[in-house]
Design a protein around this motif. Structure first.
Motif, mmCIF file in Angstrom:
data_model
loop_
_atom_site.group_PDB
_atom_site.id
_atom_site.type_symbol
_atom_site.label_atom_id
_atom_site.label_comp_id
_atom_site.label_asym_id
_atom_site.label_seq_id
_atom_site.Cartn_x
_atom_site.Cartn_y
_atom_site.Cartn_z
ATOM 1 N N GLY A 57 29.947 15.195 36.227
ATOM 2 C CA GLY A 57 29.181 16.034 37.564
ATOM 3 C C GLY A 57 29.910 16.992 37.939
ATOM 4 N N LYS A 58 31.084 17.101 37.875
ATOM 5 C CA LYS A 58 31.740 18.300 38.433
ATOM 6 C C LYS A 58 32.977 18.693 38.001
ATOM 7 N N THR B 248 34.466 24.128 43.191
ATOM 8 C CA THR B 248 34.022 23.097 42.668
ATOM 9 C C THR B 248 32.659 23.420 42.170
ATOM 10 N N ALA C 173 24.331 23.970 36.220
ATOM 11 C CA ALA C 173 25.814 24.290 37.041
ATOM 12 C C ALA C 173 25.379 25.236 38.388
ATOM 13 N N ASP D 164 36.609 21.429 38.729
ATOM 14 C CA ASP D 164 37.431 22.231 39.458
ATOM 15 C C ASP D 164 37.809 23.245 38.812
ATOM 16 N N SER E 6 29.189 24.061 44.372
ATOM 17 C CA SER E 6 28.964 23.209 45.455
ATOM 18 C C SER E 6 30.111 23.496 46.604
ATOM 19 N N GLN F 146 29.262 21.767 40.238
ATOM 20 C CA GLN F 146 28.608 20.780 40.003
ATOM 21 C C GLN F 146 27.529 21.271 38.815
ATOM 22 N N TYR F 147 27.437 20.230 37.969
ATOM 23 C CA TYR F 147 26.480 20.302 36.893
ATOM 24 C C TYR F 147 25.840 18.966 36.513
ATOM 25 N N ARG F 148 24.677 19.170 35.626
ATOM 26 C CA ARG F 148 24.009 17.974 35.270
ATOM 27 C C ARG F 148 24.522 17.326 34.061
#
Length: 186
Positions: free
Chosen positions: A71-72, A157, A133, A74, A136, A159-161
């Motif tokens: 989900g994320k 950060t 993506a 960095d 966030s 985020q992605y699915r």
């Protein structure tokens, strides 16, 4: 055979953590090659399970119930005097929310992030593409007048699915492996 010769022959062919590239493609023509990206982690994948029993007397069995793609991620960037990387991430992040209209539709702000691992001859060996993506958050910039003049960095950060991966050195039989190895040396 000496163990030092054996170890040297095998250690030269190991993947290194500092041989990578990040490419970021966002909305509004945002493109970043990520050559100043100093840190990122490739996500993992976990299959969650639920316990299921057929009858009360039988032993329980685990069945897959969902997939978690992490989900994320960095990312850490070094900044040059143009602050180009920081500007692009901040612009993408602010594009997601409009003060007058609220949040945009996800399809309008989704992008992709491609992370490529290289071997010691700069040939790609593994690639992960993060789909849907978006940034966030991005970190604060800190200053220190008493410091030694370190390079300015910032983190963000993403985020992605979900994500896709590909291996450049996929096993393809003895002849295919030899052909790839010889063609790279040419």
């Amino acid at each position: 055979m000496r163990i030092s010769r054996f170890m040297k022959a095998h250690m030269d062919d190991m993947a290194r953590t500092n041989r990578f590239k990040v490419e970021i493609h966002g909305p509004m023509g945002i493109r970043m090659r990520g050559i100043r990206c100093t840190g990122v982690s490739i996500p993992g994948r976990t299959i969650s399970t639920n316990t299921h029993t057929i009858n009360q007397a039988g032993p329980p069995r685990e069945h897959p119930s969902s997939v978690d793609y992490g989900g994320k991620v960095d990312l850490t960037f070094m900044l040059d005097t143009t602050f180009e990387d920081h500007q692009k991430i901040a612009m993408w992040n602010s594009y997601i929310y409009d003060e007058a209209w609220g949040f945009r539709y996800p399809e309008e702000y989704w992008g992709t992030v491609k992370i490529t691992q290289f071997d010691r001859q700069d040939w790609p060996i593994y690639e992960v593409e993060l789909l849907e993506a978006w940034p966030s958050s991005f970190g604060e910039l800190t200053y220190d007048s008493a410091g030694e003049g370190a390079i300015q960095t910032f983190s963000c950060t993403i985020q992605y699915r979900t994500w896709l991966s590909s291996y450049e050195n996929s096993p393809s039989g003895l002849l295919g492996g030899l052909f790839k190895k010889v063609s790279r040396k040419l």
